[in-house]
Design an enzyme around this catalytic site. Structure first.
Site, PDB file in Angstrom:
ATOM      1  N   HIS A 158      51.986  27.513  23.456  1.00 51.58           N
ATOM      2  CA  HIS A 158      52.242  28.197  22.190  1.00 51.58           C
ATOM      3  C   HIS A 158      51.553  27.499  21.019  1.00 51.58           C
ATOM      4  O   HIS A 158      50.811  28.111  20.257  1.00 51.58           O
ATOM      5  CB  HIS A 158      53.749  28.271  21.933  1.00 51.58           C
ATOM      6  CG  HIS A 158      54.080  29.010  20.678  1.00 51.58           C
ATOM      7  ND1 HIS A 158      54.325  30.363  20.658  1.00 51.58           N
ATOM      8  CD2 HIS A 158      54.169  28.582  19.396  1.00 51.58           C
ATOM      9  CE1 HIS A 158      54.554  30.736  19.408  1.00 51.58           C
ATOM     10  NE2 HIS A 158      54.469  29.672  18.620  1.00 51.58           N
ATOM     11  N   HIS A 174      47.923  26.695  16.584  1.00 49.97           N
ATOM     12  CA  HIS A 174      47.873  25.848  15.386  1.00 49.97           C
ATOM     13  C   HIS A 174      46.940  24.656  15.572  1.00 49.97           C
ATOM     14  O   HIS A 174      47.113  23.649  14.898  1.00 49.97           O
ATOM     15  CB  HIS A 174      49.281  25.338  15.045  1.00 49.97           C
ATOM     16  CG  HIS A 174      50.239  26.434  14.707  1.00 49.97           C
ATOM     17  ND1 HIS A 174      50.166  27.159  13.542  1.00 49.97           N
ATOM     18  CD2 HIS A 174      51.273  26.972  15.397  1.00 49.97           C
ATOM     19  CE1 HIS A 174      51.125  28.077  13.529  1.00 49.97           C
ATOM     20  NE2 HIS A 174      51.802  27.986  14.652  1.00 49.97           N
ATOM     21  N   LYS A 220      46.327  37.062  12.245  1.00 55.07           N
ATOM     22  CA  LYS A 220      47.354  36.091  11.834  1.00 55.07           C
ATOM     23  C   LYS A 220      47.212  35.982  10.310  1.00 55.07           C
ATOM     24  O   LYS A 220      46.224  35.425   9.821  1.00 55.07           O
ATOM     25  CB  LYS A 220      47.121  34.743  12.518  1.00 55.07           C
ATOM     26  CG  LYS A 220      48.201  33.727  12.163  1.00 55.07           C
ATOM     27  CD  LYS A 220      48.669  32.961  13.398  1.00 55.07           C
ATOM     28  CE  LYS A 220      49.931  32.182  13.078  1.00 55.07           C
ATOM     29  NZ  LYS A 220      50.632  31.705  14.256  1.00 55.07           N
TER      30      LYS A 220
END
Length: 285
Positions: A158, A174, A220
């Site tokens: 993730h 990220h 995003k």
């Protein structure tokens, strides 16, 4: 608004200073921030693109791959099925790769600082093999993102690799290395930076950015990411915040170098659900 956590700020600055593998802006890589991102909602398929070029103008890949923690990290990025709801299959080879990565980061000063701190708090096992087992469970143990699904996710996937939900939503992603590699393959389209209060635009030396991008057909609207830091630095930061709290979502305000950040870590049972920095401001304002 929560107050600055001085204890964590002190620890994270020690880690920042100890991060010998962190890349130097302008020397090991250059970024091109371009235009400011327009308004967007999660799930938009088309938004205004205010950056015609890639975010990463260049990265010294030879240098990157010569560093063991980066090299072992990169080998993990192709181990996942990005779509949630699709069960992950973990091969023996992938388990080996996970272990090689953990061995590499555990040999760094950054992870030693994290381990020492957690030991003082009685949150980690003193034996490195036990601590490694603990890290494996937190980051690599598979779980189902949605109840009733087969195990389709893990903290590492993730946070560092990124996932998609129903082809409409980007979850996680990220990490700057993954961003760079996906951008190089034209999988990611950088749309522009998201400005902070009082600062007109980031500059090419900023090592934390808020950005907007599309990946695999979804947008995003805003994602914050460290730029140039080593994988062990992010891994250490998020692990510490995760272990310090039992809350479902932990938010700690810290100042690392010149950056005022909110570190956000959410838990999925005994595992990391997500983790990322939110850029609040910089002292140069």
């Amino acid at each position: 608004r929560k107050v600055l956590n001085h204890e964590l700020s002190k620890l994270f600055n020690e880690m920042w200073d100890a991060d010998v593998h962190r890349l130097t802006p302008g020397k090991d890589y250059t970024i091109d921030v371009q235009g400011r991102a327009g308004p967007a909602q999660q799930g938009d398929s088309a938004v205004q693109d205010n950056a015609a070029r890639h975010l990463f103008h260049n990265v010294d890949e030879e240098h990157l791959k010569s560093i063991k923690t980066f090299a072992t990290f990169i080998s993990l990025l192709d181990n996942y099925e990005t779509s949630t709801g699709v069960a992950e299959v973990v091969t023996p080879e992938e388990i080996l790769e996970n272990n090689c990565f953990l061995d590499a980061i555990l040999a760094t000063e950054v992870m030693r600082l994290a381990h020492d701190y957690l030991l003082k708090k009685n949150l980690a096992k003193p034996n490195l093999a036990d601590f490694k087992h603990q890290l494996y469970n937190i980051w690599f143990q598979l779980y189902a993102r949605k109840e009733g699904h087969r195990p389709d996710s893990c903290g590492f996937e993730h946070v560092f690799v990124g996932e998609t939900r129903r082809g409409k939503e980007i979850l996680g992603l990220h990490n700057w290395v993954q961003f760079y590699l996906q951008e190089k393959r034209n999988q990611i389209d950088y749309k522009g930076y998201v400005a902070r209060k009082n600062k007109t635009r980031p500059d090419k030396d900023d090592q934390v950015l808020s950005i907007q991008f599309s990946w695999k057909g979804s947008v995003k609207p805003i994602g914050s990411t460290f730029i140039g830091v080593s994988p062990e630095f992010e891994f250490a930061l998020y692990t510490v915040v995760f272990l310090l709290s039992e809350e479902r979502v932990t938010r700690e305000i810290v100042k690392i170098d010149e950056y005022e950040l909110q570190m956000v870590v959410s838990r999925h049972g005994h595992h990391i659900g997500t983790a990322y920095p939110v850029l609040l401001s910089t002292s140069s304002e």
